[in-house]
Motif scaffolding. Structure first.
Motif, PDB file in Angstrom:
ATOM      1  N   ILE A 162       0.830  -1.206   0.000  1.00  8.44           N
ATOM      2  CA  ILE A 162       0.000   0.000   0.000  1.00  8.44           C
ATOM      3  C   ILE A 162       0.865   1.257   0.000  1.00  8.44           C
ATOM      4  CG2 ILE A 162      -1.728   1.297   1.317  1.00  8.44           C
ATOM      5  CD1 ILE A 162      -2.655  -1.486   2.405  1.00  8.44           C
ATOM      6  N   ALA A 163       1.957   1.231   0.767  1.00  5.99           N
ATOM      7  CA  ALA A 163       2.804   2.423   0.903  1.00  5.99           C
ATOM      8  C   ALA A 163       3.692   2.678  -0.316  1.00  5.99           C
ATOM      9  CB  ALA A 163       3.685   2.285   2.147  1.00  5.99           C
ATOM     10  N   GLU A 164       3.913   1.647  -1.120  1.00  6.04           N
ATOM     11  CA  GLU A 164       4.877   1.758  -2.216  1.00  6.04           C
ATOM     12  C   GLU A 164       4.579   2.912  -3.166  1.00  6.04           C
ATOM     13  OE1 GLU A 164       7.045  -1.191  -5.448  1.00  6.04           O
ATOM     14  OE2 GLU A 164       5.021  -1.658  -4.782  1.00  6.04           O
ATOM     15  N   SER A 165       3.316   3.030  -3.600  1.00  7.75           N
ATOM     16  CA  SER A 165       2.990   4.096  -4.559  1.00  7.75           C
ATOM     17  C   SER A 165       3.150   5.472  -3.931  1.00  7.75           C
ATOM     18  CB  SER A 165       1.561   3.910  -5.085  1.00  7.75           C
ATOM     19  OG  SER A 165       0.622   4.022  -4.049  1.00  7.75           O
ATOM     20  N   LEU A 166       2.901   5.565  -2.624  1.00  8.40           N
ATOM     21  CA  LEU A 166       3.062   6.848  -1.933  1.00  8.40           C
ATOM     22  C   LEU A 166       4.534   7.241  -1.855  1.00  8.40           C
ATOM     23  CD1 LEU A 166       0.557   6.083   0.953  1.00  8.40           C
ATOM     24  CD2 LEU A 166       0.172   7.656  -0.962  1.00  8.40           C
ATOM     25  N   ILE A 167       5.383   6.253  -1.577  1.00 11.39           N
ATOM     26  CA  ILE A 167       6.834   6.513  -1.517  1.00 11.39           C
ATOM     27  C   ILE A 167       7.358   6.886  -2.897  1.00 11.39           C
ATOM     28  CG2 ILE A 167       9.080   5.420  -1.086  1.00 11.39           C
ATOM     29  CD1 ILE A 167       7.615   3.717   1.085  1.00 11.39           C
ATOM     30  N   ASN A 168       6.836   6.214  -3.922  1.00  6.61           N
ATOM     31  CA  ASN A 168       7.249   6.532  -5.298  1.00  6.61           C
ATOM     32  C   ASN A 168       6.877   7.951  -5.699  1.00  6.61           C
ATOM     33  OD1 ASN A 168       8.304   3.978  -5.610  1.00  6.61           O
ATOM     34  ND2 ASN A 168       6.504   3.156  -6.659  1.00  6.61           N
ATOM     35  N   ARG A 169       5.869   8.504  -5.045  1.00  5.25           N
ATOM     36  CA  ARG A 169       5.442   9.873  -5.341  1.00  5.25           C
ATOM     37  C   ARG A 169       6.167  10.900  -4.481  1.00  5.25           C
ATOM     38  NH1 ARG A 169      -0.811   9.772  -4.543  1.00  5.25           N
ATOM     39  NH2 ARG A 169      -0.677  11.944  -5.228  1.00  5.25           N
ATOM     40  N   GLY A 170       7.133  10.430  -3.673  1.00  2.00           N
ATOM     41  CA  GLY A 170       7.963  11.363  -2.920  1.00  2.00           C
ATOM     42  C   GLY A 170       7.651  11.450  -1.442  1.00  2.00           C
ATOM     43  N   MET A 171       6.706  10.674  -0.956  1.00  2.77           N
ATOM     44  CA  MET A 171       6.372  10.712   0.466  1.00  2.77           C
ATOM     45  C   MET A 171       7.419   9.934   1.265  1.00  2.77           C
ATOM     46  SD  MET A 171       2.723   9.615   2.265  1.00  2.77           S
ATOM     47  CE  MET A 171       1.766  10.848   1.374  1.00  2.77           C
ATOM     48  N   LYS A 172       7.792  10.451   2.412  1.00  6.74           N
ATOM     49  CA  LYS A 172       8.735   9.749   3.276  1.00  6.74           C
ATOM     50  C   LYS A 172       8.099   8.459   3.793  1.00  6.74           C
ATOM     51  CE  LYS A 172      11.201  13.904   4.743  1.00  6.74           C
ATOM     52  NZ  LYS A 172      11.563  14.793   5.872  1.00  6.74           N
ATOM     53  N   LYS A 173       8.973   7.463   4.054  1.00  3.63           N
ATOM     54  CA  LYS A 173       8.468   6.139   4.403  1.00  3.63           C
ATOM     55  C   LYS A 173       7.557   6.164   5.620  1.00  3.63           C
ATOM     56  CE  LYS A 173       9.850   1.346   5.218  1.00  3.63           C
ATOM     57  NZ  LYS A 173      10.962   0.371   5.295  1.00  3.63           N
ATOM     58  N   ALA A 174       7.940   6.901   6.658  1.00  2.00           N
ATOM     59  CA  ALA A 174       7.129   6.952   7.877  1.00  2.00           C
ATOM     60  C   ALA A 174       5.755   7.548   7.586  1.00  2.00           C
ATOM     61  CB  ALA A 174       7.842   7.769   8.953  1.00  2.00           C
ATOM     62  N   GLU A 175       5.728   8.595   6.787  1.00  2.00           N
ATOM     63  CA  GLU A 175       4.455   9.225   6.431  1.00  2.00           C
ATOM     64  C   GLU A 175       3.610   8.287   5.570  1.00  2.00           C
ATOM     65  OE1 GLU A 175       5.545  12.802   4.452  1.00  2.00           O
ATOM     66  OE2 GLU A 175       6.123  13.844   6.276  1.00  2.00           O
ATOM     67  N   ALA A 176       4.286   7.573   4.662  1.00  2.53           N
ATOM     68  CA  ALA A 176       3.574   6.642   3.790  1.00  2.53           C
ATOM     69  C   ALA A 176       2.923   5.529   4.607  1.00  2.53           C
ATOM     70  CB  ALA A 176       4.527   6.056   2.748  1.00  2.53           C
ATOM     71  N   TRP A 177       3.608   5.045   5.631  1.00  2.00           N
ATOM     72  CA  TRP A 177       3.041   3.990   6.462  1.00  2.00           C
ATOM     73  C   TRP A 177       1.888   4.520   7.304  1.00  2.00           C
ATOM     74  CZ3 TRP A 177       3.903  -1.283   7.720  1.00  2.00           C
ATOM     75  CH2 TRP A 177       4.683  -1.955   6.764  1.00  2.00           C
ATOM     76  N   GLU A 178       1.974   5.761   7.741  1.00  2.00           N
ATOM     77  CA  GLU A 178       0.852   6.368   8.460  1.00  2.00           C
ATOM     78  C   GLU A 178      -0.377   6.456   7.556  1.00  2.00           C
ATOM     79  OE1 GLU A 178       1.787  10.128  10.187  1.00  2.00           O
ATOM     80  OE2 GLU A 178       3.383   9.331  11.460  1.00  2.00           O
ATOM     81  N   GLU A 179      -0.144   6.862   6.295  1.00  2.48           N
ATOM     82  CA  GLU A 179      -1.241   6.962   5.337  1.00  2.48           C
ATOM     83  C   GLU A 179      -1.790   5.575   5.012  1.00  2.48           C
ATOM     84  OE1 GLU A 179      -3.957   8.707   2.527  1.00  2.48           O
ATOM     85  OE2 GLU A 179      -3.004   9.275   4.419  1.00  2.48           O
ATOM     86  N   ALA A 180      -0.904   4.580   4.896  1.00  6.18           N
ATOM     87  CA  ALA A 180      -1.361   3.209   4.642  1.00  6.18           C
ATOM     88  C   ALA A 180      -2.251   2.723   5.782  1.00  6.18           C
ATOM     89  CB  ALA A 180      -0.158   2.284   4.460  1.00  6.18           C
ATOM     90  N   GLU A 181      -1.880   3.048   7.004  1.00 14.00           N
ATOM     91  CA  GLU A 181      -2.706   2.674   8.167  1.00 14.00           C
ATOM     92  C   GLU A 181      -4.073   3.356   8.096  1.00 14.00           C
ATOM     93  OE1 GLU A 181      -2.808   3.315  13.007  1.00 14.00           O
ATOM     94  OE2 GLU A 181      -0.866   3.387  11.967  1.00 14.00           O
ATOM     95  N   ARG A 182      -4.091   4.635   7.702  1.00 10.87           N
ATOM     96  CA  ARG A 182      -5.357   5.366   7.591  1.00 10.87           C
ATOM     97  C   ARG A 182      -6.239   4.759   6.499  1.00 10.87           C
ATOM     98  NH1 ARG A 182      -8.123   8.748   4.912  1.00 10.87           N
ATOM     99  NH2 ARG A 182      -6.631   8.874   3.206  1.00 10.87           N
ATOM    100  N   LEU A 183      -5.625   4.392   5.373  1.00 14.41           N
ATOM    101  CA  LEU A 183      -6.368   3.801   4.259  1.00 14.41           C
ATOM    102  C   LEU A 183      -6.951   2.441   4.642  1.00 14.41           C
ATOM    103  CD1 LEU A 183      -3.907   4.760   1.395  1.00 14.41           C
ATOM    104  CD2 LEU A 183      -6.294   5.509   1.542  1.00 14.41           C
ATOM    105  N   LEU A 184      -6.166   1.641   5.355  1.00 19.29           N
ATOM    106  CA  LEU A 184      -6.684   0.351   5.822  1.00 19.29           C
ATOM    107  C   LEU A 184      -7.880   0.569   6.741  1.00 19.29           C
ATOM    108  CD1 LEU A 184      -3.436  -1.719   6.544  1.00 19.29           C
ATOM    109  CD2 LEU A 184      -5.187  -2.226   4.833  1.00 19.29           C
TER     110      LEU A 184
END
Length: 252
Positions: free
Chosen positions: A109-131
């Motif tokens: 889930i976080a991979e596409s967010l990281i590819n768009r420039g989001m930091k890993k920690a932020e991407a995982w927070e967003e992945a948690e919110r999306l789940l």
């Protein structure tokens, strides 16, 4: 209604081992509006999945054109294609197969967010919110695809598709591998997500009961062609084409 997706005279030919040509999709044209749910129904081999794969550019069209928000995406490649995937995502029939079995769901889930420039920690927070938005707890971030049920994995697949905030979600038999209770839950989830995110759905399906409960309009495909199109109620209650009538009779 404003048009989000427009398909004009789309055709796909495949070559057989014997050197002959097989036409899987034959001169298909239709449009999908903003905030609309359209079903594509037909028996196995009718061309539904090939049509979906051409729209998402996973399969090259032989001829015809595809427009997303009036942009011609028929031959898009590279950077242009990546930009298109910001607007359009696909959810597949077998969610477990769509994830890398060696990686956790959160990574997928976080991979596409990281590819768009989001930091890993932020991407995982967003992945948690999306789940969470898709009805799954944070513990699913660290689970592997084989460690969750089919319905849970499909919810995670939807969360992954939502990560880039698409306007169009194409669901290719996305509920067919799930039991009836989970199917109902997934459709309820998709309904609420549409209200929250103002998305459109192209719902590839063979289950008329699901289509009737979920979709605004539908097209019926037979041997690569559209044989009927209309509102869901119109087509199901008053089918005009013999093939559509046969489909209706088969579920009564």
């Amino acid at each position: 209604m404003r048009t989000l997706l427009r398909v004009e005279h789309l055709t796909k030919d495949f070559s057989t081992h014997g050197g002959e040509t097989y036409r899987a999709v034959d001169d298909v044209s239709f449009s999908l509006g903003f905030h609309e749910k359209m079903a594509v129904i037909g028996e196995s081999g009718s061309g539904k999945t090939t049509l979906a794969r051409m729209i998402t550019r996973l399969t090259e069209a032989t001829s015809g054109q595809i427009f997303l928000e009036e942009e011609n995406i028929t031959r898009a490649k590279g950077h242009n294609l990546r930009n298109i995937y910001q607007k359009m995502q696909m959810v597949f029939q077998m969610p477990v197969d769509s994830f890398d079995s060696r990686r956790r769901l959160g990574d997928g889930i976080a991979e596409s967010l990281i590819n768009r420039g989001m930091k890993k920690a932020e991407a995982w927070e967003e992945a948690e919110r999306l789940l969470g938005e898709c009805g799954l707890g944070k513990e699913f971030l660290t689970r592997y695809p084989h460690e969750v049920s089919g319905g849970q994995c499909q919810r995670a697949a939807i969360a992954r598709a939502l990560a880039i905030q698409p306007k169009l979600l194409i669901l290719d038999e996305a509920t067919s591998a799930l039991d009836m209770t989970v199917q109902k839950e997934i459709l309820g989830l998709l309904d609420s997500l549409q209200e929250d995110r103002d998305m459109s759905y192209l719902f590839i399906c063979h289950d008329l009961a699901l289509v009737q409960a979920f979709c605004d309009r539908m097209i019926v495909m037979q041997k690569g062609k559209i044989v009927e199109e209309g509102t869901t109620d119109q087509v199901i209650r008053h089918p005009k084409h013999a093939y559509t009538k046969m489909l209706m009779d088969s579920v009564l």
